[in-house]
Structure formats: C-alpha cells, structure tokens
Design a protein around this motif. Structure first.
Motif, mmCIF file in Angstrom:
data_model
loop_
_atom_site.group_PDB
_atom_site.id
_atom_site.type_symbol
_atom_site.label_atom_id
_atom_site.label_comp_id
_atom_site.label_asym_id
_atom_site.label_seq_id
_atom_site.Cartn_x
_atom_site.Cartn_y
_atom_site.Cartn_z
ATOM 1 N N SER A 226 -8.402 4.318 -3.347
ATOM 2 C CA SER A 226 -7.904 3.329 -4.315
ATOM 3 C C SER A 226 -6.813 2.467 -3.705
ATOM 4 N N TRP B 244 -0.865 0.443 -13.649
ATOM 5 C CA TRP B 244 -1.862 -0.341 -12.920
ATOM 6 C C TRP B 244 -3.258 0.260 -13.066
ATOM 7 N N ASP B 245 -3.333 1.565 -12.933
ATOM 8 C CA ASP B 245 -4.594 2.283 -13.057
ATOM 9 C C ASP B 245 -4.251 3.738 -13.337
ATOM 10 N N ASN C 238 0.810 -1.212 0.000
ATOM 11 C CA ASN C 238 0.000 0.000 0.000
ATOM 12 C C ASN C 238 0.844 1.262 0.000
ATOM 13 N N PHE D 202 -4.477 -0.461 -2.701
ATOM 14 C CA PHE D 202 -4.031 -1.619 -3.487
ATOM 15 C C PHE D 202 -4.745 -2.893 -3.058
ATOM 16 N N SER E 55 -14.609 0.581 -2.551
ATOM 17 C CA SER E 55 -14.188 1.972 -2.625
ATOM 18 C C SER E 55 -15.263 2.857 -2.021
ATOM 19 N N THR F 184 -9.650 -1.909 -14.193
ATOM 20 C CA THR F 184 -8.985 -0.651 -14.514
ATOM 21 C C THR F 184 -9.704 0.044 -15.656
ATOM 22 N N GLU G 184 -1.282 5.457 -11.485
ATOM 23 C CA GLU G 184 -0.599 4.511 -10.600
ATOM 24 C C GLU G 184 0.189 3.492 -11.426
ATOM 25 N N HIS H 261 -4.586 -6.258 -12.229
ATOM 26 C CA HIS H 261 -5.591 -5.197 -12.274
ATOM 27 C C HIS H 261 -6.108 -4.938 -10.865
ATOM 28 N N PRO H 262 -6.629 -3.727 -10.606
ATOM 29 C CA PRO H 262 -7.291 -3.482 -9.318
ATOM 30 C C PRO H 262 -8.493 -4.405 -9.158
#
Length: 736
Positions: free
Chosen positions: A615, A345-346, A176, A617, A622, A327, A349, A322-323
C-alpha cells in the motif's frame, strides 16, 4: 439501595423545541405562465428526479398540464399539476421566475432568482445566461419581494457557492515514510490541554424546517458544538442524490436563544466533516466519481471559511485525498488548527495535510485490528491513537510521537477529561485511567466488561468520576466510584445517533447535545437540535445510595472447580495460569464443594483467508498475495449452578502488517502466528466480584426524546441464590 418508589414517577425535561418550522418558499408555478410547446421539467416523486418534457395542452380551469416526456427509451404522456412543473432555467432557483423591472420602469427581464447576497440579486434568464443585478436599481415592488424572501429564508436565500476545482497536493521525499513508533516504556508527562472556555453550552434547543418529506427529505449529516455567548451548535442538513435532488445546508442553532441563528448553503453532494471555531474554517468532503457503495471510493476534501453572520461560505482549497485505487473506509478527517487537517487515508493509515502549503505534512500507520478513531485533548493539542497494545500520543500538528500509554490487552476507545489531566482507555474487559501529568504514576484499573463488550462508538467523561460510553442507540454511564454501570440512556426512534465518522451525539461540559426529527401540529416535518444537562432527573440520587455489594453474585472466598480442555500442548500451562487467577481473586480451588465452575477451552475454527498488498503512498498498483490459516479459538466461562455468569472469547487472526526477510513468505509468517499459546488465559481479567446479569446495563433507563430526558423506574434489588453447588470430587492439582 435506593427506594424503588423514588423512581415511579417519570420525570421530563423539555428541550424547548420551537416548532415554528422554517419552510422554504415552494417553487410553484403561477397559473397561466406555461403555453403549448414550452420545454419544461416535471418532478416524479417516486423516482425522486426531474424529467424534461414538452407541454402539449393546458387546462386553464384545473391548472393542469398535458406533458410528453422521455423516460428511459420511451416517450410518455401524462397530466401534471402546475406546482410540480418548472422551466429548465428555474433549476436551483430560490423562487419561481418572474418579470423583474428596473426603478424607471423602462427595462424588464424574465428571470429566476438564484440567490441574494449583500446588495446584489443573482438571476438566470431563459437562455441560461446568469446576471448579477444591484437590488437598489430594481423597482419598489421587486425590492419588497426580495425583502419577503430574505425574511422567510434567511441565509438560504443566498446563492449556492461554487466549488473550487480539485487540485493535487505536493508530495515530499518522505511521503512513503511513517512516523516511527515509540515504546510505552518511554512514557513522559504532558501538560494539560483543557476544554476551551468558550465551549460552554446552556440547556435548550430549536427546530427548523426539513426540505423534502420523511422518506426523501433532509437528514442530519453531522452535529458540532461551537459554543460562545450564544451557545452555538452547527448542524448540517443533507439530502443525498439517492433520495432525490441533493442539497446541503449549514444550520447555526443558538441554544441560548432557542432559535435558528443563521443558515447557508453548500454545493450539492458536499458533506460536512468538521468545523474549527478559532479559525472559522469548515471541512467538507465529496465523492469524485459519485458515491459508490461497497467499493473503493475516491474522495476530495475541501476547506471553507464561514461564520454565522456570513451570507455564503467562502471556498479556500479543494484537493484529492485518497489512495490511487480509492479507499474502502468511510471518510473521516478533523481540522487541527485551521492549517493542518488529519485524515484517515485508508484502513490503518492516517495523513496530516498542510492546507496552506498544499502538501503532506506527515503520515502515521495504526497498528490495530479495530481501527478505532483518534481522540483529542481539549484544543486538539494532543491526539490519542488506540492501537493493539498501546495508545500512541502524538502532536497532530507535526505528527511527532510524544509518548505512549501501555494497553497490553488492546484499546478500543479513549476519552480525555475536560481538564486535560486524565485519559480513560477501554479494552474489552478493563478500563484504565491515566494521570497524564505524572509519567511515574501507575493507572487505576476498573473491571469494565459491561461497557467494554458493547460495540463502542465513542466515549466521554462526565464530571471527574464517571465515564459515558456510546454504543449504537444507547449510552451507558459507568461510575468510577461504584465501579459499575449506574444507568442506561436509550435513544427513542425519532432521535438521531449518527456514526463514528460524523457524530450526532456529544457530551460537552456535562451536557448531552443531540438531534431529532420532529413534526408540528400541521404535520410539517422538521429537524431539531437540543442540549440537556446530565445525568438527568433523579439519576444523581443513585450515586450516593446504591450499594454495589447488593448486586454482586460472586465475592472473595468463592470455591472453584476448574475444568481445562485445551489439549495436551496447552493444558498444563492453562491450568496454572487459571490457578493464578483464582488465587488473585481470593477464591479457593475446591472440586468437592464448589460454588463456581470455570471452563477453559481451546478449539480450532474454520479456515480463513487474508489478502496482503503493498500500500505504498505513491504506488501505481498493488501486488497482492492471499494466505490461509486455521484460527485458534480460546474461551473462558464461569458458571454458577446452571447459570453462565461471565464469559470471554478470543479468536486468533492474521497479522495486520508484516515485514518479510529473505526466504520468508507471507504464508509462513501467518502460519507462525497460529501456534497455540497461553496468553489469552494468562491475561484474562476475570472479576472477583461479578455483577448480576440484570444490572450490567445499569439500575434503570432514561429515554432520550424530543422532550428531553425521561427517567424510568429504578430496578428492584436482585434475588441472588447463594446456595452451594455439589459436584464429584477430583484431584486438586492434576499436574502435580
């Protein structure tokens, strides 16, 4: 100025595109091999898919079949030619099914050939059982047939490799945590990381056959210069499911020999991102739940090992990347050294993956509204991440922040010189060139409105004194010596320009690598890869002969009338900020007899809204909060007579990230960011010498075509009106 007659004849450089297109062996039926009652598959070109049906009747004379098949909830009966009918077990076959016989002639089996690799033939029987048969044990006729397939298809005759199952990499206790930012005041020198010596490409090109036709056939996925003695370029030819049967091929183009050196297949719906020549590793991605346009995407990354001499790519590892909720950005990732993969990643990020240890190596958060992609030094020893007020330089192996280059007006693109000593950083109005080897050296700045305002997709160095900026279908060549755009390169409709995540255009060692669609005299469709020398025919002559002053419509000594319309809160500060700009440009304030008028305006826009969310990790959900704000719109215009000769505009937005202390809310933080301020006017970069609008995209245009570079005519000198504009008098300083 260069004499216009020097450019009247259009010059061509051939790509040497061989149109001996490599067409795959068609999967056509042998006459009479079907019988009534057979279960078959028929291809409907309009829907780009295969349907399962039953043969009702056969016309031996015409070779047509009467087939009943299910289409949605309805049974349909139609007449089909045999060449679009196959047995179910022929799916993915490289040729029609046939009777295979052993060397003794005592054993036969009906089967479809799925692939040939080494000394082995892989086949599938009607009961869907798959076998691997040593080729040496087959009859002479079968072995000759296999040789013909190999000669015709090359590496495409090999079986499609089987993808590995998706794994989930381990997470550490610091997952994180983002790498800490570094102040640009702490700048340090870094050692040069030049382009590797093997990355040299000769001029030339080659074409290959396209699976499918123009509307539903293969397209380039990515083009990657590889280099080496054969001047290799790796291209992926891909067909997406929405265009029919999904396919992906690796095409190795030998530029030195003007031919296709090899090809291999990848599993359907596996798309190429990057190739790392020293480790022979290939990076691909796939959509876990299928491609979903306009929504969150869940993707898997995969590493393969492959060389042009291999018959098949070997899968190494495949993992979820992916999250949790997916994403919203298009897939982008790069292999750093064969062991570390850097992935976007996104939005904003980045994650560094250690594929050998199957774990997260580090994380980075990009502080920028533009989300420009990182640039890399020659061997990817350093990564340069464009951000809102700096370019962050980090080690992509470890994620450790090394230094930062100040960019107070933002940074939208970065390019590293091929000797590894210089970095060019572009914002909307200015280009800064940094000496990376000297921490105390100040950058050299260039007014660069004409390349900064375009939608920049990528940026490259050309030699030591030129910068090439790629927008959508255009390349703009900027001369650091002349400080102007010298030339424009337009991609014709058959050439492929790609996107930021998977580029189809590269500039390597002063050569332009690109792809195009081609067609031979028999109307066979193909794709081609070419490499041509830059800047191309006749363009080099412009560098030595053009006189920049002939293109300027403003110079030091201009007389300026200043109109400030920013409201009582800002008028005074904006006035003095603009007065400083006028003095810096060696212009004078003259309201009675001006040659220029500058308008400075501040207005309010329409109400906007932004949604913030956590967001994390490892977050399993959310927590969203939506805020609203009214943006400030700041505008600068420079008029000469009735002509707008320069302008700039900025609209305030909401912060990309925020940290809330006790008692603070997201709405209050966003509202604070909308307080009007003078910074836009203070840092605006109004050129002292503004170029005539007809020459801001260069003095001429070269077409990038399948035949190479075709240079057009040089533009004639501009007709510049230098008469004075007369306006009513007003006080020199209304705030005195």
């Amino acid at each position: 100025m260069v004499n216009e007659m020097n450019f009247k004849q259009r010059i061509q450089i051939g790509l040497l595109l061989s149109l001996a297109l490599l067409l795959a062996i068609p999967l056509t039926a042998n006459a009479g091999r079907f019988k009534r009652g057979d279960t078959v598959q028929i291809y409907k070109k309009f829907w780009k898919k295969w349907y399962t049906g039953t043969v009702l009747d056969i016309s031996r004379k015409s070779g047509q079949l009467k087939i009943q098949y299910q289409d949605g909830g309805r049974l349909k009966t139609e007449i089909f030619d045999e060449n679009i009918v196959r047995f179910p077990y022929e799916e993915d076959a490289i040729a029609p099914a046939r009777n295979w016989t052993d060397a003794s002639g005592s054993f036969q089996v009906m089967a479809a050939p799925l692939g040939i690799y080494g000394d082995t033939l892989k086949i599938r029987k009607p009961d869907m059982a798959e076998l691997e048969v040593p080729i040496s044990k087959l009859s002479d006729g079968d072995q000759r047939y296999i040789d013909r397939i190999r000669r015709f298809m090359g590496g495409a005759a090999a079986p499609t490799p089987v993808n590995l199952p998706i794994t989930r990499f381990g997470r550490s206790t610091t997952d994180n945590e983002f790498q800490p930012a570094i102040s640009s005041d702490d700048r340090i020198a870094i050692l040069p990381d030049p382009l590797p010596s093997y990355m040299k490409l000769k001029e030339g090109g080659a074409a290959f056959g396209r699976l499918g036709d123009f509307s539903d056939g293969e397209e380039f996925g990515v083009i990657i210069p590889v280099g080496g003695p054969d001047s290799l370029v790796l291209a992926s030819a891909e067909r997406h499911p929405r265009k029919g049967e999904a396919t992906t091929r690796l095409i190795w183009v030998s530029i030195a020999d003007n031919k296709i050196a090899a090809q291999q297949k990848l599993p359907p719906e596996e798309y190429v991102l990057d190739y790392h020549p020293p480790s022979h590793r290939l990076l691909t991605y796939s959509y876990i739940d299928g491609e979903t346009l306009g929504s969150k995407k869940k993707i898997a990354l995969a590493i393969w090992e492959v060389l042009p001499t291999d018959e098949m790519a070997t899968p190494i590892v495949r993992w979820e990347a992916h999250p949790l909720e997916g994403t919203s950005v298009d897939p982008w990732a790069q292999i750093i050294d064969g062991r570390i993969v850097l992935q976007r990643w996104d939005k904003g990020e980045y994650v560094g993956w250690n594929v050998d240890q199957k774990s997260v190596a580090y994380r980075l958060k990009q502080e920028s509204f533009r989300d420009s992609l990182p640039a890399f030094s020659g061997t990817k020893k350093y990564a340069f991440l464009p951000e809102q007020d700096q370019v962050r330089v980090f080690d992509p192996m470890s994620g450790i922040i090394l230094t930062a280059l100040p960019a107070p007006k933002g940074s939208k693109a970065v390019a590293l010189s091929e000797d590894g000593k210089k970095a060019a950083v572009l914002d909307n109005h200015q280009l800064a060139v940094w000496d990376l080897t000297n921490a105390n050296a100040e950058p050299t700045y260039f007014h660069a409105d004409d390349i900064g305002r375009v939608s920049v997709k990528s940026m490259f160095w050309l030699g030591d004194d030129k910068i090439m900026v790629k927008s959508y279908r255009e390349l703009l060549l900027f001369s650091l010596t002349q400080r102007i755009v010298i030339w424009s390169y337009q991609f014709e409709y058959t050439t492929k320009h790609g996107d930021e995540e998977r580029p189809l255009v590269h500039i390597v060692n002063d050569h332009l690598v690109y792809g195009a669609s081609v067609r031979d005299n028999n109307r066979n469709e193909g794709l081609a890869v070419g490499n041509v020398k830059l800047p191309g025919p006749k363009v080099a002559d412009v560098f030595d002969t053009v006189n920049r002053e002939d293109l300027e419509i403003t110079k030091p000594g201009e007389r300026v009338r200043l109109e400030v319309r920013c409201g009582d809160q800002l008028n005074r500060d904006v006035y003095y900020a603009m007065l400083a700009k006028i003095e810096a440009n060696q212009w004078t304030l003259d309201a009675e007899n001006p040659t220029l008028i500058i308008y400075a305006d501040a207005t309010k826009g329409e109400t906007q809204s932004t949604t913030y969310y956590n967001s994390s990790f490892l977050s399993r959900g959310s927590r969203e909060v939506t805020v609203s704000y009214v943006p400030n719109i700041y505008t600068l215009k420079v008029m000469k007579g009735n002509d707008l000769i320069w302008s700039s505009r900025r609209q305030s937005g909401s912060p990309m990230f925020m940290t809330l202390r006790e008692g603070e809310t997201a709405q209050s933080k966003v509202s604070e960011s909308q307080i009007p301020n003078v910074s836009f006017f203070k840092y605006a970069d109004i050129p002292s010498r503004i170029i005539h609008k007809d020459y801001r995209r260069g003095l001429g245009t070269t077409q990038v075509t399948t035949r190479g570079l075709i240079a057009g005519a040089l533009k004639p000198p501009p007709q510049i009106d230098r008469t004075n504009n007369s306006v009513d008098a007003q006080d020199e300083d209304p705030f005195q």
